[in-house]
Design a protein around this motif. Structure first.
Motif, mmCIF file in Angstrom:
data_model
loop_
_atom_site.group_PDB
_atom_site.id
_atom_site.type_symbol
_atom_site.label_atom_id
_atom_site.label_comp_id
_atom_site.label_asym_id
_atom_site.label_seq_id
_atom_site.Cartn_x
_atom_site.Cartn_y
_atom_site.Cartn_z
ATOM 1 N N HIS A 128 42.836 -20.865 5.386
ATOM 2 C CA HIS A 128 44.008 -21.732 5.288
ATOM 3 C C HIS A 128 45.243 -21.011 4.742
ATOM 4 C CE1 HIS A 128 40.905 -24.750 5.899
ATOM 5 N NE2 HIS A 128 41.890 -25.485 6.384
ATOM 6 N N GLY A 129 45.223 -19.674 4.760
ATOM 7 C CA GLY A 129 46.420 -18.913 4.422
ATOM 8 C C GLY A 129 46.532 -18.449 2.987
ATOM 9 N N TYR A 130 45.516 -18.663 2.184
ATOM 10 C CA TYR A 130 45.529 -18.191 0.792
ATOM 11 C C TYR A 130 45.092 -16.739 0.755
ATOM 12 C CZ TYR A 130 46.236 -22.963 -0.721
ATOM 13 O OH TYR A 130 46.783 -24.210 -0.930
ATOM 14 N N ARG A 131 45.653 -15.987 -0.173
ATOM 15 C CA ARG A 131 45.312 -14.575 -0.331
ATOM 16 C C ARG A 131 44.994 -14.292 -1.792
ATOM 17 N NH1 ARG A 131 44.324 -15.124 4.102
ATOM 18 N NH2 ARG A 131 45.600 -14.623 5.876
ATOM 19 N N HIS A 132 43.975 -13.469 -1.994
ATOM 20 C CA HIS A 132 43.614 -13.066 -3.354
ATOM 21 C C HIS A 132 44.783 -12.295 -3.938
ATOM 22 C CE1 HIS A 132 41.585 -10.199 -6.222
ATOM 23 N NE2 HIS A 132 41.378 -11.384 -6.759
ATOM 24 N N ASP A 133 45.164 -12.637 -5.163
ATOM 25 C CA ASP A 133 46.271 -11.956 -5.834
ATOM 26 C C ASP A 133 45.768 -11.378 -7.153
ATOM 27 O OD1 ASP A 133 48.552 -11.149 -7.231
ATOM 28 O OD2 ASP A 133 49.771 -12.757 -6.368
#
Length: 150
Positions: A128-133
């Motif tokens: 859903h477009g989330y990225r590990h930061d």
């Protein structure tokens, strides 16, 4: 699926689904009434969308604005606090629908990014477009995922 926006966490529908969620996680709570009262009165602006189908809870997403502040700047992020879908409804789009509602709520409030932690469903959020930061550190030690809404 019908959805309801919840700001009072003392109602039966939300409580039932939240107890199932914590049971699935193996979390024991001594004072359920105190926990649900605190959710609505901790000053963070907690809300939840509750999904209902055929008169029973399908799941929920609990969220709030979260201020990230330093000595010179402040940014408000959307924060996904808790998120659960009943096992029999997983993989049917209910979670995607609830996540989309929370993201739309944040957009309407002009909040430009959403943060969350997860140790159980990173693939769902990445889809859903989330990225590990890795620049964010969660107090619980879980990885932090960020999605920029616009």
């Amino acid at each position: 699926m019908e959805t309801k926006l919840i700001s009072d966490f003392t109602g039966g529908e939300f409580q039932e689904s939240f107890k199932l969620y914590f049971n699935e996680l193996g979390v024991n709570v001594r004072d359920w009434d105190g926990l649900f009262h605190e959710m609505g009165s901790d000053g963070r602006g907690n809300l939840a969308y509750l999904g209902i189908e055929a008169g029973r809870a399908v799941g929920f997403i609990q969220f709030c604005p979260m201020d990230c502040e330093g000595w010179f700047m402040k940014k408000t992020l959307g924060f996904i606090r808790e998120f659960w879908i009943a096992p029999e409804y997983r993989g049917q789009g209910c979670g995607s629908e609830l996540l989309g509602l929370a993201e739309e709520y944040f957009k309407q409030k002009r909040i430009t990014a959403v943060a969350l932690t997860t140790d159980t469903a990173p693939g769902f959020y990445i889809k859903h477009g989330y990225r590990h930061d890795p620049g964010f550190a969660a107090k619980n030690g879980d990885p932090v995922y960020i999605k920029h809404l616009y």
